[in-house]
Design a protein around this motif. Structure first.
Motif, PDB file in Angstrom:
ATOM      1  N   GLY A  91      -5.647  12.490   3.112  1.00  0.00           N
ATOM      2  CA  GLY A  91      -4.995  11.882   1.951  1.00  0.00           C
ATOM      3  C   GLY A  91      -5.423  10.450   1.707  1.00  0.00           C
ATOM      4  N   ARG A  92      -6.040   9.817   2.700  1.00  0.00           N
ATOM      5  CA  ARG A  92      -6.471   8.428   2.545  1.00  0.00           C
ATOM      6  C   ARG A  92      -7.558   8.274   1.491  1.00  0.00           C
ATOM      7  N   VAL A  93      -8.248   9.364   1.158  1.00  0.00           N
ATOM      8  CA  VAL A  93      -9.286   9.259   0.126  1.00  0.00           C
ATOM      9  C   VAL A  93      -8.677   8.943  -1.235  1.00  0.00           C
ATOM     10  N   PHE A  94      -7.374   9.163  -1.391  1.00  0.00           N
ATOM     11  CA  PHE A  94      -6.707   8.886  -2.670  1.00  0.00           C
ATOM     12  C   PHE A  94      -6.197   7.456  -2.752  1.00  0.00           C
ATOM     13  N   GLY A  95      -6.554   6.621  -1.792  1.00  0.00           N
ATOM     14  CA  GLY A  95      -6.189   5.216  -1.864  1.00  0.00           C
ATOM     15  C   GLY A  95      -4.882   4.905  -1.166  1.00  0.00           C
ATOM     16  N   PRO A  96      -4.284   3.746  -1.485  1.00  0.00           N
ATOM     17  CA  PRO A  96      -3.062   3.302  -0.807  1.00  0.00           C
ATOM     18  C   PRO A  96      -1.922   4.310  -0.890  1.00  0.00           C
ATOM     19  N   ARG A  97      -1.784   4.966  -2.036  1.00  0.00           N
ATOM     20  CA  ARG A  97      -0.682   5.935  -2.163  1.00  0.00           C
ATOM     21  C   ARG A  97      -0.910   7.141  -1.249  1.00  0.00           C
ATOM     22  N   GLY A  98      -2.124   7.645  -1.204  1.00  0.00           N
ATOM     23  CA  GLY A  98      -2.416   8.764  -0.320  1.00  0.00           C
ATOM     24  C   GLY A  98      -2.206   8.405   1.139  1.00  0.00           C
ATOM     25  N   PHE A  99      -2.584   7.176   1.511  1.00  0.00           N
ATOM     26  CA  PHE A  99      -2.384   6.724   2.887  1.00  0.00           C
ATOM     27  C   PHE A  99      -0.900   6.704   3.230  1.00  0.00           C
ATOM     28  N   ALA A 100      -0.073   6.134   2.347  1.00  0.00           N
ATOM     29  CA  ALA A 100       1.358   6.017   2.624  1.00  0.00           C
ATOM     30  C   ALA A 100       2.026   7.383   2.707  1.00  0.00           C
ATOM     31  N   ILE A 101       1.721   8.263   1.761  1.00  0.00           N
ATOM     32  CA  ILE A 101       2.335   9.593   1.786  1.00  0.00           C
ATOM     33  C   ILE A 101       1.918  10.345   3.042  1.00  0.00           C
ATOM     34  N   GLY A 102       0.664  10.195   3.441  1.00  0.00           N
ATOM     35  CA  GLY A 102       0.197  10.831   4.668  1.00  0.00           C
ATOM     36  C   GLY A 102       0.953  10.333   5.886  1.00  0.00           C
ATOM     37  N   MET A 103       1.206   9.018   5.956  1.00  0.00           N
ATOM     38  CA  MET A 103       1.952   8.473   7.086  1.00  0.00           C
ATOM     39  C   MET A 103       3.398   8.969   7.078  1.00  0.00           C
ATOM     40  N   PHE A 104       4.004   9.069   5.896  1.00  0.00           N
ATOM     41  CA  PHE A 104       5.367   9.624   5.798  1.00  0.00           C
ATOM     42  C   PHE A 104       5.385  11.056   6.334  1.00  0.00           C
ATOM     43  N   ALA A 105       4.400  11.857   5.920  1.00  0.00           N
ATOM     44  CA  ALA A 105       4.368  13.260   6.325  1.00  0.00           C
ATOM     45  C   ALA A 105       4.140  13.396   7.831  1.00  0.00           C
ATOM     46  N   PHE A 106       3.177  12.644   8.372  1.00  0.00           N
ATOM     47  CA  PHE A 106       2.883  12.742   9.802  1.00  0.00           C
ATOM     48  C   PHE A 106       4.093  12.371  10.651  1.00  0.00           C
TER      49      PHE A 106
END
Length: 676
Positions: free
Chosen positions: A117-132
């Protein structure tokens, strides 16, 4: 002499724009308020499962650290998406509780998607961290499906409280941050002046003091680069002379360059204590006396040092004036610039380093999961957590190894201290809870400075929590250390084997950008550019130099096979020297077109760049004799552009000092230019 050096100045000098203080405060307040809200719901509305509290606390941390969008609206959208992702993965974890093998495989899928999800930028990074983190907590606390509605209260509360803290209590304000960053610049200039005062009146400055001054120079450069990001720039990146922001940018540029010049010239001729004292105290009468003196000794090395300190005094006063105007008006005359950055197309191939990183993280997590399960069926999550987090904010396998070592050491020492504190505070929650809150604050205050320190304080918090919940045992702490070691080792092994990004590879990339930025500046002078255009080009070189220092850091670490800290420092000093003279060049050059002599110097410097750039990081492995500053003084007050080009060439020649690896003998480039 130290009358103006107040605690706030010291704090701003060590925490530019108070960014670390603000982040630590946001995380701590969000955790405290979320916990209190959940506790109130527990006491007065309905009982909540432990998972609700766990998710509320963990997502409070992620909301304060991982959400990096610009603007409150974007941040709220990211938090809401993160909350949805959190609820979804917790529901999956609860539904698969009776199928542990399948649950573990799904966890790996979540890790892969969260990382990708980090390929989608800051939002993808944050959502990925929430999910993990949410799947981690769901698997750890194992809520039942019936408990899910109550569990969902935890993420929802943390998201709402986190947004309230970020948007209302401690909001982002670029004007306030600009003011604080300028105060930080002044604070770091003060530190340089205090060091020069301590050395004033002595003989030649020793190597240890030179190294300390260079470190102070690097620290100043860091905060100047931060301050420059807060000054709104037009879309083209070049200021209009009528723009109020342009005047502020010039004052910042001059203060930075004047401080660097004071250091460079003090190396050759240390200033008098009375002069440094007059600069610190802004003593107009004493400074006037030194201005008269500078004219009488203008052709002597001491005269150039006096002029450099006088320049620094004026630049510091102008910076102080800008700070005063900012305090009075809040920089109301400077208009904000809308974010017009265009979305870049996303590369979903393994040519994208973020997707390669996602594969590394997934493989490391799988290995950590396997070995962690062998150690404990109940606590293997710690191994996966460590393997996941050691890849955060790393650029090379060396970075990953350093981060893994930092996490392991922080965990070991944190548990050792935490065990003592938890034992001493056993049965005293009124003391343990405030201490835990303080440790949380300190953990995130030091996060940007030292990952080991952050891990140290978090480990203390966990020990205190275990003690308050009655599950603290020595075996449990040994297990946590073991699982952390497994995760750190798995992350390091994968970083070195799967899609390895060599430290020298990352450094080669950073150096290529630095050399290209220097080429652009020299080309700009050849094309007759001047003023703000050259200033912007020199600032790009500054930013590239910072990237070089970050990329080179693992080469000088104690674990590295190629550890040569002396050589690394020598080589970085050469690049720092080039960067400094590039700024001198940008400031001094104002002719409509370069004359023949300058064109010859530019051609000689470009030839040196063409020779050095293809060699990449090989210059960091060159054995050089310890260089001492020559007796020649540097007449910064005249012929700055010509001297800047000469000194850039001289510094570039030092990258490869042997005649047989240069297209011409050392010093020949400058000799040729003088013949022209």
């Amino acid at each position: 002499m130290f009358s103006g050096f107040q605690f706030r100045d010291w704090l701003l000098a060590n925490d530019p724009a108070l960014s670390r203080l603000r982040m630590a405060s946001r995380v701590t307040l969000t955790i405290v308020f979320s916990f209190l809200v959940l506790l109130a719901i527990q006491m007065f509305i309905l009982p909540l499962p432990t998972a609700a509290f766990g998710l509320g606390i963990v997502l409070s941390i992620e909301g304060g650290v991982a959400v990096r969008d610009k603007g409150n609206t974007r941040q709220l959208v990211t938090r809401l998406f993160g909350c949805v992702a959190s609820l979804g993965v917790v529901a999956i974890a609860a539904g698969l509780e009776d199928r542990r093998f399948l649950s573990d495989l799904v966890f790996l899928v979540v890790i892969a998607l969260a990382s990708a999800g980090r390929v989608f930028g800051p939002r993808g990074f944050a959502i990925g961290m929430f999910a993990f983190t949410s799947y981690f907590m769901g698997s750890y606390f194992r809520p039942s499906l019936a408990e899910l509605p109550a569990v969902a209260i935890g993420p929802v509360v943390s998201v709402l409280v986190g947004h309230l803290v970020r948007a209302v209590l401690l909001p982002d304000d670029w004007r306030r941050d600009l003011l604080r960053s300028l105060e930080s610049v002044r604070g770091r200039i003060n530190q340089i002046l205090f060091k020069l005062a301590a050395l004033a009146g002595g003989g030649e400055i020793g190597e240890a003091d030179r190294q300390e001054l260079r470190q102070l120079e690097d620290r100043l450069k860091e905060v100047v680069l931060m301050a420059e990001t807060f000054i709104p720039r037009p879309p083209g990146g070049v200021f209009d002379a009528a723009d109020p922001a342009a005047e502020l940018a010039i004052r910042l540029f001059d203060a930075h360059l004047a401080a660097e010049s004071a250091i460079v010239l003090s190396f050759q001729s240390p200033p008098a204590f009375a002069l440094v004292h007059a600069v610190i105290e802004a003593d107009a009468m004493e400074l006037g006396r030194y201005e008269e003196m500078a004219e009488t000794i203008k052709d002597q090395p001491q005269g150039e040092t006096v002029r450099a300190l006088l320049w620094l005094g004026k630049a510091r006063q102008q910076l102080t004036q800008a700070i005063g105007e900012g305090q009075a008006s809040g920089f109301s005359g400077i208009d904000a610039v809308m974010d017009t950055a265009q979305a870049q197309p996303i590369d979903f191939s393994f040519a994208n380093p973020l997707l390669r990183l996602a594969l590394q993280i997934t493989l490391a997590s799988a290995i950590a999961m396997g070995f962690g399960l062998l150690l404990s069926r109940e606590r293997w999550f710690w191994a996966v957590l460590a393997s996941f987090l050691v890849f955060t904010n790393t650029n090379s396998r060396g970075d990953t190894a350093m981060r893994a070592l930092s996490r392991s050491l922080g965990t070991v020492f944190g548990i050792a201290i935490g065990l003592v504190l938890a034992t001493m505070m056993s049965g005293e929650p009124d003391i343990a809870i405030p201490v835990a809150a303080i440790c949380i604050f300190l953990a995130f205050y030091f996060l940007q400075v030292s990952y080991a320190t952050m891990t140290f304080f978090i480990s203390i918090v966990l020990c205190l929590v275990y003690g308050m919940t009655g599950v603290l045992t020595l075996d449990l702490l040994k297990l946590r250390i073991g699982e952390t070691m497994i995760g750190a080792a798995a992350g390091t092994a994968v970083a070195f084997v799967v899609f390895p990004t060599r430290t020298r590879g990352a450094l080669d990339t950073a150096l290529a950008r630095w050399f290209q930025a220097l080429r652009d500046l020299l080309a700009g002078i050849g094309e007759g550019k001047s003023g703000f255009e050259l200033m912007a080009l020199s600032q790009t070189i500054d930013a590239c130099y910072r990237d070089v220092t970050v990329a080179a850091r693992p080469l000088g670490s104690s674990w590295s096979v190629v550890t040569r800290p002396g050589q690394i420092r020598q080589t970085l000093a050469i690049f720092l020297s080039c960067t400094y003279w590039a700024r001198i060049l940008a400031k001094s050059y104002d002719a409509p077109a370069a004359d023949d002599n300058l064109k010859t110097l530019i051609a000689a410097d470009l030839a040196l760049i063409d020779n050095a750039a293809p060699r990449g990081s090989a210059c960091f492995l060159i054995q050089r004799k310890a260089s001492r500053t020559t007796g020649r003084h540097l007449p910064l007050s005249r012929e700055g552009a010509k001297l800047g080009l000469e000194m850039i060439g001289s510094a570039l020649e030092r990258l490869y000092p042997d005649a047989d690896v240069l297209p011409f003998a050392p010093g020949e480039a400058i000799a040729r230019s003088k013949q022209g």
